[in-house]
Motif scaffolding. Structure first.
Motif, PDB file in Angstrom:
ATOM      1  N   UNK A  26     -11.755  -4.267 -10.704  1.00 40.97           N
ATOM      2  CA  UNK A  26     -11.536  -2.629 -10.419  1.00 40.97           C
ATOM      3  C   UNK A  26     -12.930  -2.104 -10.119  1.00 40.97           C
ATOM      4  N   UNK A  27     -12.646  -1.186  -9.344  1.00 37.01           N
ATOM      5  CA  UNK A  27     -13.854  -0.114  -9.089  1.00 37.01           C
ATOM      6  C   UNK A  27     -13.193   1.170  -9.620  1.00 37.01           C
ATOM      7  N   UNK A  28     -14.117   2.248 -10.135  1.00 40.06           N
ATOM      8  CA  UNK A  28     -14.095   3.389 -10.254  1.00 40.06           C
ATOM      9  C   UNK A  28     -14.467   4.573  -9.388  1.00 40.06           C
ATOM     10  N   UNK A  45      -7.532  -0.803  -8.728  1.00 36.65           N
ATOM     11  CA  UNK A  45      -7.835  -2.530  -8.388  1.00 36.65           C
ATOM     12  C   UNK A  45      -8.096  -2.750  -7.220  1.00 36.65           C
ATOM     13  N   UNK A  46      -8.766  -3.827  -7.125  1.00 35.76           N
ATOM     14  CA  UNK A  46      -9.430  -4.253  -5.752  1.00 35.76           C
ATOM     15  C   UNK A  46      -8.810  -5.857  -5.608  1.00 35.76           C
ATOM     16  N   UNK A  47      -9.016  -6.266  -4.252  1.00 30.26           N
ATOM     17  CA  UNK A  47      -8.487  -7.321  -3.795  1.00 30.26           C
ATOM     18  C   UNK A  47      -9.410  -8.480  -4.221  1.00 30.26           C
ATOM     19  N   UNK A  48     -10.316  -8.382  -5.073  1.00 25.27           N
ATOM     20  CA  UNK A  48     -11.019  -9.399  -5.726  1.00 25.27           C
ATOM     21  C   UNK A  48     -10.520  -9.494  -7.069  1.00 25.27           C
ATOM     22  N   UNK A  49     -10.703 -10.905  -7.599  1.00 25.49           N
ATOM     23  CA  UNK A  49     -10.044 -10.994  -9.100  1.00 25.49           C
ATOM     24  C   UNK A  49     -10.155 -12.313  -9.526  1.00 25.49           C
ATOM     25  N   UNK A 177      -2.694  -1.503 -11.742  1.00 19.56           N
ATOM     26  CA  UNK A 177      -3.059  -1.074 -10.551  1.00 19.56           C
ATOM     27  C   UNK A 177      -1.977  -1.126  -9.621  1.00 19.56           C
ATOM     28  N   UNK A 178      -1.976  -0.372  -8.462  1.00 15.04           N
ATOM     29  CA  UNK A 178      -0.982  -0.541  -7.382  1.00 15.04           C
ATOM     30  C   UNK A 178      -1.674  -0.510  -6.099  1.00 15.04           C
ATOM     31  N   UNK A 179      -1.015  -1.155  -5.110  1.00 15.23           N
ATOM     32  CA  UNK A 179      -1.715  -1.233  -3.652  1.00 15.23           C
ATOM     33  C   UNK A 179      -1.602   0.166  -3.307  1.00 15.23           C
ATOM     34  N   UNK A 376      -7.365  -1.613  -1.534  1.00 17.69           N
ATOM     35  CA  UNK A 376      -6.908  -1.164  -3.091  1.00 17.69           C
ATOM     36  C   UNK A 376      -5.770  -2.006  -3.148  1.00 17.69           C
ATOM     37  N   UNK A 377      -5.772  -2.677  -4.244  1.00 15.65           N
ATOM     38  CA  UNK A 377      -4.661  -3.842  -4.315  1.00 15.65           C
ATOM     39  C   UNK A 377      -3.654  -3.709  -5.670  1.00 15.65           C
ATOM     40  N   UNK A 378      -2.959  -4.608  -5.752  1.00 11.13           N
ATOM     41  CA  UNK A 378      -1.939  -4.719  -6.977  1.00 11.13           C
ATOM     42  C   UNK A 378      -2.558  -5.173  -8.410  1.00 11.13           C
ATOM     43  N   UNK A 379      -2.010  -4.837  -9.301  1.00  9.97           N
ATOM     44  CA  UNK A 379      -2.677  -5.309 -10.681  1.00  9.97           C
ATOM     45  C   UNK A 379      -2.080  -6.767 -11.054  1.00  9.97           C
ATOM     46  N   UNK A 380      -2.245  -6.940 -12.364  1.00  6.11           N
ATOM     47  CA  UNK A 380      -2.023  -8.292 -12.692  1.00  6.11           C
ATOM     48  C   UNK A 380      -0.396  -8.700 -12.311  1.00  6.11           C
ATOM     49  N   UNK A 381      -0.420 -10.158 -11.974  1.00  3.75           N
ATOM     50  CA  UNK A 381       1.036 -10.464 -11.875  1.00  3.75           C
ATOM     51  C   UNK A 381       0.793 -12.144 -11.668  1.00  3.75           C
TER      52      UNK A 381
END
Length: 390
Positions: A26-28, A45-49, A177-179, A376-381
């Motif tokens: 994430x970034x703030x 949420x970001x697209x790295x993880x 997080x949501x896209x 800006x990406x999605x959260x955990x799944x």
């Protein structure tokens, strides 16, 4: 690398991975050092993880493997665990400890972790590992936790098992997080609003100073204590539980209660920053990137001058960004003392921005930063195999 994860799993364990999961970093976007002051933050949420591939085993053993670290521990299932030095596997191990402590009947697992988040960059690689592990265990063993339960559990691991006195923002952002949305989160009540974040022709540039930021070794806990001192002083006349229970106007009327100049500066940042988050949500909702960028710069200036958690590395990135016409706004993100800055950069100009900021930074600091582009990406799944296999 992620396209090879299934092959690597097979090579390590001589069997197929049965499940795959992903949790972002994430970034703030704005609202820094607010989470432990009961105010508003705006992470995304970001697209790295962190990717996690899993298969059960019948030997009652937890096999932790990572493509990022050399340690390859095999740890027998038992009722409780303790932290082992500064090893990476403490983060997932702490999650197992909490599940077992809550009475869940687990079995042995073979696990392969891979993260493309830069380590010690302030993008919450630790929260990403914790949340992906918690989500996977909840899914695999039908533990019945809600997503918010998993967030609270992961924060407890960070605080009590790892020993870092963080707030809840990081775990919350990577879980919820949501896209194309930022999360305006009230850190006191955990109420949140998903704010439309259409960046238009801009994308999120993440600039890693490559100066590692180790929270436990930084002045993070010192800032927490300074805020508590400010709160105690203000409580002489105000009925509040957190610094962020008041706005800037109320603070200005009662600031004379804080007699220490340093403590006064810390409180001023926190309360003004909380007000900036509210303005930033309006700006984003109205697709007003110019106003959002102005607030980003104001946030950085406050973190530099009032909260004193920036540094020449982060300041150099923001100084360059202010003079680049293709940048709408920039600021340090995370706790500071190194780590990353973010900038909203026109997508068509990203390559030029990357080249120029690296050149400018290197001339000022003496070594190069790393620059990444993110959405800006999605959260955990849970992941479908095709997402990784391609």
């Amino acid at each position: 690398m992620k396209s090879h994860l299934y092959k690597e799993f097979n090579k390590l364990f001589n069997k197929e991975a049965e499940n795959a999961y992903f949790s972002p970093g994430r970034v703030n976007l704005i609202g820094e050092h607010i989470d432990y002051n009961g105010g508003l933050v705006m992470p995304c949420a970001i697209t790295f993880g962190t990717y996690l591939l899993v298969s059960p085993n019948n030997e009652g053993v937890l096999r932790f493997r990572s493509l990022n670290f050399e340690d390859k521990p095999d740890i027998a299932l038992q009722n409780n665990y303790t932290k082992t030095g500064e090893k990476w596997f403490n983060y997932p191990l702490g999650i197992f400890e909490y599940f077992l402590k809550d009475g869940h009947d687990l079995q042995g697992l073979d696990m392969l972790f891979y993260g493309d988040i830069p380590i010690s960059s302030g993008l919450s690689s630790s929260a990403s590992i914790e949340v992906v592990t918690a989500f996977a265990l909840n899914d695999l063993f039908d533990a019945g936790y809600s997503k918010l339960d998993l967030v609270k559990l992961a924060k407890s691991v960070e605080n009590n098992f790892i020993g870092v006195n963080c707030g809840i923002m990081d775990q919350f952002a990577v879980a919820f997080g949501e896209k194309n949305k930022a999360l305006m989160l009230n850190c006191d009540t955990l109420d949140y609003q998903a704010v439309d974040s259409n960046l238009g022709d801009h994308i999120l540039a993440i600039i890693n100073t490559n100066k590692p930021r180790k929270l436990a070794e930084s002045k993070y806990n010192e800032r927490v204590q300074e805020c508590q001192a400010a709160l105690t002083a203000l409580k002489q006349e105000l009925d509040i539980n957190n610094l962020c229970d008041i706005d800037t106007a109320t603070f200005n009327q009662h600031s004379y209660l804080i007699t220490d100049g340093v403590i006064l500066k810390r409180a001023q940042h926190v309360i003004e920053e909380n007000d900036r988050v509210k303005l930033a949500a309006v700006a984003l909702s109205n697709n007003n990137l110019a106003e959002f960028g102005r607030l980003m710069y104001a946030s950085h200036d406050s973190l530099r001058d009032l909260y004193e958690v920036s540094g020449q590395e982060l300041d150099a990135i923001v100084a360059y960004s202010k003079n680049d016409v293709n940048v709408a706004g920039a600021r340090m993100t995370g706790a500071g003392f190194g780590g990353c800055a973010i900038a909203l950069v026109k997508e068509s100009a990203f390559d030029d921005f990357s080249t120029n900021v690296i050149e400018y930074y290197t001339s000022k600091i003496g070594y190069a930063p790393s620059v990444y582009r993110s959405l800006i990406g999605d959260g955990v799944g849970e992941l479908e195999p095709s997402v990784i296999r391609g």
